[in-house]
Design an enzyme around this catalytic site. Structure first.
Site, short mmCIF file in Angstrom:
data_model
loop_
_atom_site.label_atom_id
_atom_site.label_comp_id
_atom_site.label_asym_id
_atom_site.label_seq_id
_atom_site.Cartn_x
_atom_site.Cartn_y
_atom_site.Cartn_z
N HIS A 16 14.58 69.95 -18.01
CA HIS A 16 15.66 69.69 -18.98
C HIS A 16 15.75 68.20 -19.31
O HIS A 16 15.93 67.82 -20.47
CB HIS A 16 17.02 70.12 -18.40
N LYS A 40 25.82 84.51 -16.87
CA LYS A 40 24.96 84.41 -15.69
C LYS A 40 25.89 84.07 -14.54
O LYS A 40 26.94 83.48 -14.76
CB LYS A 40 23.97 83.24 -15.80
N ARG A 89 8.87 77.10 -22.64
CA ARG A 89 7.91 77.11 -21.53
C ARG A 89 6.82 78.14 -21.73
O ARG A 89 5.67 77.90 -21.44
CB ARG A 89 8.64 77.42 -20.21
N SER A 127 16.07 76.80 -13.61
CA SER A 127 17.23 76.59 -12.74
C SER A 127 17.34 77.75 -11.75
O SER A 127 17.65 77.55 -10.58
CB SER A 127 18.51 76.50 -13.57
P1 ADP Z 1 20.04 78.89 -21.34
O1 ADP Z 1 20.92 79.69 -20.46
O2 ADP Z 1 20.67 78.49 -22.63
O3 ADP Z 1 18.65 79.42 -21.53
P2 ADP Z 1 18.92 76.89 -19.59
O4 ADP Z 1 19.71 75.88 -18.85
O5 ADP Z 1 18.20 77.90 -18.78
O6 ADP Z 1 19.97 77.51 -20.58
O7 ADP Z 1 17.86 76.19 -20.54
C1 ADP Z 1 18.26 75.35 -21.59
C2 ADP Z 1 17.07 75.05 -22.48
O8 ADP Z 1 16.11 74.29 -21.75
C3 ADP Z 1 16.32 76.27 -22.99
O9 ADP Z 1 15.84 75.99 -24.29
C4 ADP Z 1 15.16 76.41 -22.03
O10 ADP Z 1 14.07 77.08 -22.61
C5 ADP Z 1 14.85 74.94 -21.77
N1 ADP Z 1 14.17 74.75 -20.50
C6 ADP Z 1 14.52 75.24 -19.29
N2 ADP Z 1 13.66 74.83 -18.33
C7 ADP Z 1 12.72 74.08 -18.97
C8 ADP Z 1 11.53 73.40 -18.55
N3 ADP Z 1 11.13 73.44 -17.28
N4 ADP Z 1 10.80 72.73 -19.47
C9 ADP Z 1 11.21 72.73 -20.76
N5 ADP Z 1 12.30 73.36 -21.23
C10 ADP Z 1 13.06 74.03 -20.35
#
Ligand code: ADP
Length: 164
Positions: A16, A40, A89, A127
């Site tokens: 992130h 979630k 990803r 996460s």
């Molecule tokens: P959400 O619940 O909105 O998917 P996340 O916190 O899981 O929220 O992810 C937020 C954004 O960051 C999403 O666009 C996700 O694809 C991106 N993201 C999560 N992990 C990574 C990573 N390791 N590398 C690049 N982008 C990521």
């Protein structure tokens, strides 16, 4: 041009942070939007997720972290942004973002989506996996900023470990 980068960020990972930093190099201003009530189960409350992300971005003058509730497009409008940033990803991220982008375009045709491809080092980071590994006593060093590692270990009542 201002962009919003919305997500659950429970907790923020180096994946992130990488996306937020790369977006900050491209846009005049980036507002990270921490979604207060995702569907979630959460380890950290909204205030904790906001402060963990904000601390990860110290020293970046054009990035701000805020909480929000409700529609992402509404949050973007209220923030004066016409771009939504997301990270990609894998193929499954792409399919999800594709559907979401079309829905958002219906809701707000003036707001566009910009996706950043993950950096290779972070492509397997999520996460939820990080929480799972930490809960089982695995080492998450190098996957999250150090202060996030400490906060995760504290939630699980574990001492900070390295290379376990
Ligand atoms: P959400 O619940 O909105 O998917 P996340 O916190 O899981 O929220 O992810 C937020 C954004 O960051 C999403 O666009 C996700 O694809 C991106 N993201 C999560 N992990 C990574 C990573 N390791 N590398 C690049 N982008 C990521």
């Amino acid at each position: 041009m201002t962009a919003v980068y919305p997500g659950s960020f429970d907790p923020v990972t180096l994946g992130h942070v990488d996306i937020a930093k790369r977006a900050s190099a491209l846009f005049d201003k980036v507002i990270v939007g921490v979604y207060a009530t995702p569907s979630k189960s959460l380890l950290f409350d909204a205030e904790e997720r906001i402060s963990l992300f904000a601390k990860s971005l110290e020293g970046l003058p054009n990035v701000e972290v805020r909480g929000f509730e409700g529609l992402v497009v509404r949050f973007a409008r209220e923030a004066g942004a016409n771009v939504i940033v997301r990270g990609l990803r894998s193929g499954s991220d792409f399919e999800y973002e594709f559907d979401m982008a079309f829905m958002n375009r219906k809701l707000a045709p003036d707001i566009d989506l910009v996706t950043f491809m993950t950096s290779q080092d972070y492509m397997f980071l999520s996460s939820s996996l990080i929480k799972e590994v930490a809960k089982l006593g695995g080492d998450i060093t190098g996957m999250v900023p150090p202060h996030v590692n400490e906060a995760v270990q504290a939630k699980f009542g574990l001492p900070v470990t390295e290379n376990s």
